[in-house]
Design a protein around this motif. Sequence first.
Motif, PDB file in Angstrom:
ATOM      1  N   ASN A  42      -5.973 -30.332   0.950  1.00 39.53           N
ATOM      2  CA  ASN A  42      -5.473 -29.080   0.353  1.00 39.53           C
ATOM      3  C   ASN A  42      -5.359 -29.228  -1.157  1.00 39.53           C
ATOM      4  N   ARG A  43      -4.860 -30.359  -1.586  1.00 33.96           N
ATOM      5  CA  ARG A  43      -4.713 -30.611  -3.025  1.00 33.96           C
ATOM      6  C   ARG A  43      -6.090 -30.673  -3.700  1.00 33.96           C
ATOM      7  N   ARG A  44      -7.040 -31.358  -3.077  1.00 35.98           N
ATOM      8  CA  ARG A  44      -8.370 -31.467  -3.667  1.00 35.98           C
ATOM      9  C   ARG A  44      -8.994 -30.086  -3.839  1.00 35.98           C
ATOM     10  N   PHE A  45      -8.834 -29.209  -2.848  1.00 34.13           N
ATOM     11  CA  PHE A  45      -9.455 -27.888  -2.929  1.00 34.13           C
ATOM     12  C   PHE A  45      -8.702 -26.948  -3.865  1.00 34.13           C
ATOM     13  N   PRO A  68     -12.075 -33.668  10.389  1.00 31.52           N
ATOM     14  CA  PRO A  68     -11.257 -32.540  10.869  1.00 31.52           C
ATOM     15  C   PRO A  68     -10.239 -32.028   9.854  1.00 31.52           C
ATOM     16  N   GLU A  69      -9.574 -32.930   9.147  1.00 30.95           N
ATOM     17  CA  GLU A  69      -8.567 -32.487   8.176  1.00 30.95           C
ATOM     18  C   GLU A  69      -9.210 -31.815   6.966  1.00 30.95           C
ATOM     19  N   THR A  70     -10.407 -32.239   6.607  1.00 30.94           N
ATOM     20  CA  THR A  70     -11.135 -31.610   5.508  1.00 30.94           C
ATOM     21  C   THR A  70     -11.587 -30.214   5.910  1.00 30.94           C
ATOM     22  N   GLU A  71     -12.134 -30.103   7.112  1.00 31.21           N
ATOM     23  CA  GLU A  71     -12.574 -28.799   7.628  1.00 31.21           C
ATOM     24  C   GLU A  71     -11.402 -27.820   7.736  1.00 31.21           C
ATOM     25  N   ALA A  72     -10.292 -28.268   8.280  1.00 25.30           N
ATOM     26  CA  ALA A  72      -9.120 -27.396   8.423  1.00 25.30           C
ATOM     27  C   ALA A  72      -8.624 -26.918   7.061  1.00 25.30           C
ATOM     28  N   ALA A  73      -8.623 -27.802   6.085  1.00 26.83           N
ATOM     29  CA  ALA A  73      -8.181 -27.425   4.736  1.00 26.83           C
ATOM     30  C   ALA A  73      -9.142 -26.430   4.097  1.00 26.83           C
ATOM     31  N   MET A  74     -10.422 -26.544   4.409  1.00 30.19           N
ATOM     32  CA  MET A  74     -11.382 -25.575   3.878  1.00 30.19           C
ATOM     33  C   MET A  74     -11.085 -24.180   4.407  1.00 30.19           C
ATOM     34  N   TYR A  75     -10.799 -24.082   5.693  1.00 31.39           N
ATOM     35  CA  TYR A  75     -10.467 -22.769   6.249  1.00 31.39           C
ATOM     36  C   TYR A  75      -9.158 -22.236   5.668  1.00 31.39           C
ATOM     37  N   ARG A  76      -8.169 -23.104   5.483  1.00 29.69           N
ATOM     38  CA  ARG A  76      -6.894 -22.671   4.903  1.00 29.69           C
ATOM     39  C   ARG A  76      -7.049 -22.182   3.466  1.00 29.69           C
ATOM     40  N   ASN A  77      -7.962 -22.779   2.732  1.00 32.57           N
ATOM     41  CA  ASN A  77      -8.099 -22.502   1.296  1.00 32.57           C
ATOM     42  C   ASN A  77      -9.336 -21.692   0.931  1.00 32.57           C
TER      43      ASN A  77
END
Length: 186
Positions: A42-45, A68-77
């Motif tokens: 989330n911070r990176r994005f 998975p955590e990278t993909e989920a953060a992409m959808y959140r952001n």
Amino acid sequence: DLSRRDFTINAMAYHPERGLLDLFGGQEDLRGKVLRCVGDPNRRFTEDALRMLRALRFAAVYAYELAPETEAAMYRNKLLLNRISAERVASELCKMLTGADISRILMKYAGICAVFLPEMLPAVGFAQHTPYHTTDVWTHTASAVGHANACACINAAAPAQDALIVRLSLLFHDLGKPQCHTKDSG
């Protein structure tokens, strides 16, 4: 500096005397073809939303899977992509479209791509009601883009710009169908 890089595969350094410095598991992710953010995704994005498009490009070009955590953060952001200039989005999109794994990325990440290409969203799941097409408009489009290399107009001798033009044409060729469709009364 390495802790603020986008992905683990880009967060390694080499020193001629001390060798490779890999604090975040980049070598393992390279071997496993996994794209993972360094630290909190989330911070990176939120630091740079363009990193989401870079992730999709790397996944399309190098056939990587997103952690998975990278993909989920992409959808959140994903809505942060609206803050990226059209020129930077276009540059990443054009590079992404050249990837051999582009069909999978277009299908799997349609919800993210729709942020910068909202015209595509109505095509997702839109039935074509014709014996000439067995899939919805978006599946047909993503497949056509991915099969562009099989076209006679794209071969090893063709300039890369020609291949990109064909893939862009295929990406946009049916996006108007949902808004323009009609059905015969009979």
